[in-house]
Write an enzyme that holds these catalytic residues in place. Sequence first.
Site, mmCIF file in Angstrom:
data_model
loop_
_atom_site.group_PDB
_atom_site.id
_atom_site.type_symbol
_atom_site.label_atom_id
_atom_site.label_comp_id
_atom_site.label_asym_id
_atom_site.label_seq_id
_atom_site.Cartn_x
_atom_site.Cartn_y
_atom_site.Cartn_z
ATOM 1 N N ILE A 12 -13.904 -2.258 12.150
ATOM 2 C CA ILE A 12 -14.889 -2.415 11.083
ATOM 3 C C ILE A 12 -15.133 -1.097 10.358
ATOM 4 O O ILE A 12 -15.490 -1.091 9.176
ATOM 5 C CB ILE A 12 -16.210 -3.045 11.575
ATOM 6 C CG1 ILE A 12 -16.823 -2.271 12.745
ATOM 7 C CG2 ILE A 12 -15.981 -4.503 11.973
ATOM 8 C CD1 ILE A 12 -18.192 -2.803 13.153
ATOM 9 N N ASP A 32 -12.700 10.296 14.077
ATOM 10 C CA ASP A 32 -12.229 9.281 15.022
ATOM 11 C C ASP A 32 -11.409 9.963 16.119
ATOM 12 O O ASP A 32 -10.595 10.839 15.835
ATOM 13 C CB ASP A 32 -11.379 8.230 14.299
ATOM 14 C CG ASP A 32 -11.270 6.938 15.086
ATOM 15 O OD1 ASP A 32 -10.653 6.956 16.179
ATOM 16 O OD2 ASP A 32 -11.790 5.914 14.618
ATOM 17 N N ILE A 58 -17.050 12.181 19.167
ATOM 18 C CA ILE A 58 -18.469 12.295 18.828
ATOM 19 C C ILE A 58 -19.261 12.999 19.929
ATOM 20 O O ILE A 58 -20.410 13.389 19.715
ATOM 21 C CB ILE A 58 -19.102 10.932 18.498
ATOM 22 C CG1 ILE A 58 -19.036 9.976 19.694
ATOM 23 C CG2 ILE A 58 -18.468 10.320 17.264
ATOM 24 C CD1 ILE A 58 -19.838 8.697 19.484
ATOM 25 N N THR A 120 -24.944 -4.345 17.182
ATOM 26 C CA THR A 120 -24.415 -5.687 17.397
ATOM 27 C C THR A 120 -25.531 -6.665 17.728
ATOM 28 O O THR A 120 -26.568 -6.266 18.287
ATOM 29 C CB THR A 120 -23.403 -5.668 18.562
ATOM 30 O OG1 THR A 120 -23.022 -6.993 18.906
ATOM 31 C CG2 THR A 120 -23.988 -5.011 19.809
ATOM 32 N N ASP A 121 -25.305 -7.936 17.433
ATOM 33 C CA ASP A 121 -26.267 -8.958 17.831
ATOM 34 C C ASP A 121 -26.279 -9.180 19.339
ATOM 35 O O ASP A 121 -27.203 -9.791 19.888
ATOM 36 C CB ASP A 121 -26.003 -10.275 17.100
ATOM 37 C CG ASP A 121 -24.623 -10.852 17.345
ATOM 38 O OD1 ASP A 121 -23.793 -10.179 18.001
ATOM 39 O OD2 ASP A 121 -24.341 -11.970 16.874
ATOM 40 N N GLU A 122 -25.277 -8.658 20.047
ATOM 41 C CA GLU A 122 -25.205 -8.875 21.490
ATOM 42 C C GLU A 122 -26.334 -8.179 22.251
ATOM 43 O O GLU A 122 -26.578 -8.487 23.421
ATOM 44 C CB GLU A 122 -23.842 -8.440 22.018
ATOM 45 C CG GLU A 122 -22.707 -9.299 21.478
ATOM 46 C CD GLU A 122 -21.360 -8.961 22.078
ATOM 47 O OE1 GLU A 122 -21.266 -8.845 23.307
ATOM 48 O OE2 GLU A 122 -20.400 -8.808 21.302
ATOM 49 N N TYR A 147 -21.285 -3.398 27.849
ATOM 50 C CA TYR A 147 -21.152 -3.105 26.425
ATOM 51 C C TYR A 147 -22.474 -3.299 25.701
ATOM 52 O O TYR A 147 -22.989 -2.374 25.046
ATOM 53 C CB TYR A 147 -20.071 -3.984 25.790
ATOM 54 C CG TYR A 147 -20.169 -4.044 24.283
ATOM 55 C CD1 TYR A 147 -20.115 -2.877 23.516
ATOM 56 C CD2 TYR A 147 -20.364 -5.257 23.617
ATOM 57 C CE1 TYR A 147 -20.236 -2.915 22.130
ATOM 58 C CE2 TYR A 147 -20.478 -5.303 22.235
ATOM 59 C CZ TYR A 147 -20.417 -4.133 21.501
ATOM 60 O OH TYR A 147 -20.543 -4.172 20.128
ATOM 61 N N THR A 150 -25.312 -0.842 26.619
ATOM 62 C CA THR A 150 -25.195 0.514 26.076
ATOM 63 C C THR A 150 -25.465 0.539 24.583
ATOM 64 O O THR A 150 -26.000 1.523 24.056
ATOM 65 C CB THR A 150 -23.825 1.133 26.387
ATOM 66 O OG1 THR A 150 -22.777 0.285 25.889
ATOM 67 C CG2 THR A 150 -23.640 1.337 27.891
ATOM 68 N N LYS A 151 -25.105 -0.527 23.877
ATOM 69 C CA LYS A 151 -25.460 -0.596 22.458
ATOM 70 C C LYS A 151 -26.975 -0.732 22.296
ATOM 71 O O LYS A 151 -27.561 -0.129 21.375
ATOM 72 C CB LYS A 151 -24.740 -1.762 21.775
ATOM 73 C CG LYS A 151 -23.249 -1.550 21.587
ATOM 74 C CD LYS A 151 -22.938 -0.325 20.716
ATOM 75 C CE LYS A 151 -23.327 -0.541 19.267
ATOM 76 N NZ LYS A 151 -22.927 0.628 18.414
ATOM 77 N N ASP A 269 -12.766 -18.131 32.691
ATOM 78 C CA ASP A 269 -13.819 -17.649 31.812
ATOM 79 C C ASP A 269 -14.199 -16.215 32.151
ATOM 80 O O ASP A 269 -14.025 -15.750 33.277
ATOM 81 C CB ASP A 269 -15.055 -18.542 31.934
ATOM 82 C CG ASP A 269 -15.940 -18.502 30.701
ATOM 83 O OD1 ASP A 269 -15.621 -17.728 29.777
ATOM 84 O OD2 ASP A 269 -16.936 -19.241 30.665
ATOM 85 N N HIS A 273 -20.322 -14.795 30.467
ATOM 86 C CA HIS A 273 -19.952 -15.034 29.075
ATOM 87 C C HIS A 273 -21.143 -15.601 28.305
ATOM 88 O O HIS A 273 -21.640 -16.697 28.597
ATOM 89 C CB HIS A 273 -18.780 -16.018 29.050
ATOM 90 C CG HIS A 273 -18.053 -16.052 27.753
ATOM 91 N ND1 HIS A 273 -16.946 -16.839 27.555
ATOM 92 C CD2 HIS A 273 -18.249 -15.410 26.578
ATOM 93 C CE1 HIS A 273 -16.494 -16.685 26.330
ATOM 94 N NE2 HIS A 273 -17.278 -15.821 25.711
#
Length: 332
Positions: A12, A32, A58, A120-122, A147, A150-151, A269, A273
């Site tokens: 993105i 990057d 970073i 993120t929406d997560e 993930y 941490t976001k 799966d 999830h």
Amino acid sequence: MRILVTGGAGFIGSNFVHHVVGNTDHTVTVLDNLTYAGNRASLDGLPESRVELVVGDILDAPLVDDLFAAHDAVVHYAAESHNDNSLNDPSPFVQTNVVGTFTLLEAARKHGIRFHHISTDEVYGDLELDDPARFTEQTPYNPSSPYSSTKAGSDLLVRAWVRSFGVQATISNCSNNYGPYQHVEKFIPRQITNVLRGERPKLYGTGENVRDWIHADDHSSAVLTILEKGVIGETYLIGADGEKNNKEVVELILAELGQPSDAYDLVTDRPGHDLRYAIDSTKLRRELGWTPRFADFEQGLAATIEWYRNNESWWAPQKEATEAKYRASGQA
């Protein structure tokens, strides 16, 4: 403006760089680290007079400080982002997503630079499949993976640096992106490239998990809108009303590529999830006047399939190693 884009050779991030070059007169520096998810080729064709790539981390505070001093704004995309990888080894997610964001915020604090943080929406967890609700800016955080946790941590750091130190920052939380330059480990490009190689797509579980899909170009236009018009300290949710379950997405890919709609395999799966994500982007649309270009998911998906069909040289080098990882985990 002189914009620094962290993670700008990733999926993105590179789409954002292309969008900025195509729609503004701004210049861009990409920072990057070129991990497996970053690709120089994603920046091919951009004018050297307006886009510079700096290979670095970073977490490198002196490098970050030097770059912040030379720019007007920073858009922070750099992140470890693949849920499966976070379940296998959470450590890089803590370092990049939390410590890396802290490093950037300290530089933003020192230099008084405009800072936009991509999230993120997560971070909100998930919704039941039959729940009519959607995530809003007021939804409590409830992350469920290394993930997303941490976001969530990085989001909270940004909020604290705004309140405690006056950092000029905004945050956006976006739903699942699709489009050009996305690594083939991710759901949509994995299924597309499987079919293009004559292999069957793979669905976790029964494929009922719902994601709210948005084309990366629409995400980019929303971020640019927030950078230019957003209110400091505010959070904006970005979504394009693209809810589809994974089974529906695979069937659309198969149909677009002339295959039977049931020509896919079910695999083990993912642990924990999330069931459903859904974004309410009313605030962004009402207050900043943003609207998505790809309001029709099928139109955007068809354009994405065509891109992968025409750019095998970009994705083929990644493909075998990615599928080997899935085979090793029993998810192939």
